[in-house]
Design a protein around this motif. Sequence first.
Motif: not given
Length: 96
Positions: A34, A65-67, A69-71, A73-75
């Motif tokens: 990150t 990792k997927e969680t 990434d979603a977090w 992308m949620g800015e």
Amino acid sequence: MSEQENVVELLRDIKGLLSHTKKVMNVDDLVIYTGLSKSKIYKLTQLKLIPAGRNPNIRQKFFDKETIDAWLMGEPNLSDEYLEQQFNKQLLKNKK
């Protein structure tokens, strides 16, 4: 730069890229992935503002990792100002 230094730098780059393929990351992996500092990741974890694994038998923190990434992308608000506010709210809540 010498050829040997170039090879060492290339190997470091490859190691960094390979760490991005992990499904589960620890704090050090998350720092690389990150670009956040270790202290910021620990603050986010303490305030429960970053999705982290919840295994009570393991002291070390792990992150999916997927969680993550979603977090990301949620800015999420990662400013020090916001984290300070959240920390103060938690302190007040714990005093009650």
